[in-house]
Design a protein around this motif. Structure first.
Motif, PDB file in Angstrom:
ATOM      1  N   VAL A 114      43.893  37.284  49.080  1.00 51.03           N
ATOM      2  CA  VAL A 114      42.770  37.510  48.181  1.00 51.03           C
ATOM      3  C   VAL A 114      43.280  37.440  46.752  1.00 51.03           C
ATOM      4  O   VAL A 114      44.299  38.053  46.425  1.00 51.03           O
ATOM      5  N   GLU A 115      42.604  36.680  45.915  1.00 46.56           N
ATOM      6  CA  GLU A 115      42.884  36.683  44.483  1.00 46.56           C
ATOM      7  C   GLU A 115      41.577  37.021  43.785  1.00 46.56           C
ATOM      8  O   GLU A 115      40.668  36.196  43.704  1.00 46.56           O
ATOM      9  N   ARG A 116      41.493  38.232  43.314  1.00 47.30           N
ATOM     10  CA  ARG A 116      40.227  38.753  42.818  1.00 47.30           C
ATOM     11  C   ARG A 116      40.344  39.208  41.369  1.00 47.30           C
ATOM     12  O   ARG A 116      41.029  40.179  41.066  1.00 47.30           O
ATOM     13  N   PRO A 117      39.680  38.529  40.439  1.00 47.32           N
ATOM     14  CA  PRO A 117      39.706  38.987  39.048  1.00 47.32           C
ATOM     15  C   PRO A 117      38.918  40.277  38.883  1.00 47.32           C
ATOM     16  O   PRO A 117      37.988  40.554  39.642  1.00 47.32           O
ATOM     17  N   SER A 118      39.308  41.053  37.903  1.00 42.60           N
ATOM     18  CA  SER A 118      38.653  42.331  37.644  1.00 42.60           C
ATOM     19  C   SER A 118      37.202  42.122  37.212  1.00 42.60           C
ATOM     20  O   SER A 118      36.807  41.021  36.817  1.00 42.60           O
ATOM     21  N   PRO A 119      36.377  43.172  37.257  1.00 44.40           N
ATOM     22  CA  PRO A 119      34.961  43.024  36.876  1.00 44.40           C
ATOM     23  C   PRO A 119      34.765  42.566  35.439  1.00 44.40           C
ATOM     24  O   PRO A 119      33.799  41.868  35.142  1.00 44.40           O
TER      25      PRO A 119
END
Length: 233
Positions: A114-119
């Motif tokens: 998973v590569e998930r940018p911050s909100p």
């Protein structure tokens, strides 16, 4: 400590179930609804008060991480200073293994595909802590999952609960909430980065280390093998 097979299975099931419910649900399902609600609740507050902005910005400054380390260290030391010589030796070994476990489980968390940018890098037209504060702080992460701060705090909690006392474990639980909150409140992490990602990795790893007797065996081995230093005189 003998192998706690039932607890091992239970905690592995909990970790996999929580992570799978986030990973496989379309758009992360109800977890995203929680994430979005939590983010906007705190982000809207950044536009209401400069005092609030400054407080959250201070809590997200890298130097503030030392406060969390200091508080955890004080809890650990409060038990260490009351221990006898043999117990102190054992607690030093436990502390060393806790740090090594933190490094290892952090690397395990990075293997999750998973590569998930911050909100703050996901939503538009939002308040940015770095733009509102007059000093250096953090409000974004290009890959925020799982939350590394939350993971470290949860590992500390698991170890002190097992090797110090349930009271120390409760302090650890409180530290998880308090010291992981600034990253969520500032927008550098999603709520689920902590309470799904970090939780799943911590529960999975600690179950295998603490419920199988593996960590106890390593502690015993090191206690037997490491040299003992006698005070002069």
């Amino acid at each position: 400590m003998p192998m706690q097979f039932n607890k091992l299975i239970l905690w592995n099931f909990v970790a996999v179930a929580v992570l799978a419910s986030w990973y496989w649900l379309p758009g992360h399902g109800f977890w995203f609804q929680i994430d979005r609600a939590v983010f906007y609740f705190f982000n809207n507050k950044l536009g209401e008060s400069q005092a609030w902005v400054n407080m959250i910005a201070v809590a997200n400054n890298r130097a503030f991480d030392a406060v969390a380390l200091l508080v955890m260290g004080l809890v650990y030391y409060s038990y260490y200073r009351k221990a006898d010589a043999e117990q102190k030796r054992r607690l030093l070994i436990v502390g060393l293994l806790m740090l090594l476990t933190a490094v290892g489980l952090n690397q395990l968390g990075r293997t999750i595909p998973v590569e998930r940018p911050s909100p703050t890098l996901t939503f538009d037209n939002i308040h940015r802590l770095t733009e509102l504060a007059g000093f250096k702080t953090k409000d974004a992460s290009g890959d925020s999952f799982p939350g590394d701060h939350g993971l470290m705090l949860m590992i500390f909690t698991g170890f002190v609960w097992r090797y110090l006392s349930w009271r120390a474990g409760l302090w650890g639980c409180l530290f998880v909430v308090i010291f992981s909150a600034p990253r969520v409140m500032g927008g550098a992490h999603w709520w689920s980065d902590i309470y799904v990602g970090a939780f799943a990795v911590a529960v999975f790893g600690l179950a295998w280390l603490l419920q199988t007797g593996l960590m106890d065996a390593v502690i015993g081995w090191l206690n037997h093998r490491l040299p003992r230093f006698k005070r002069a005189g």
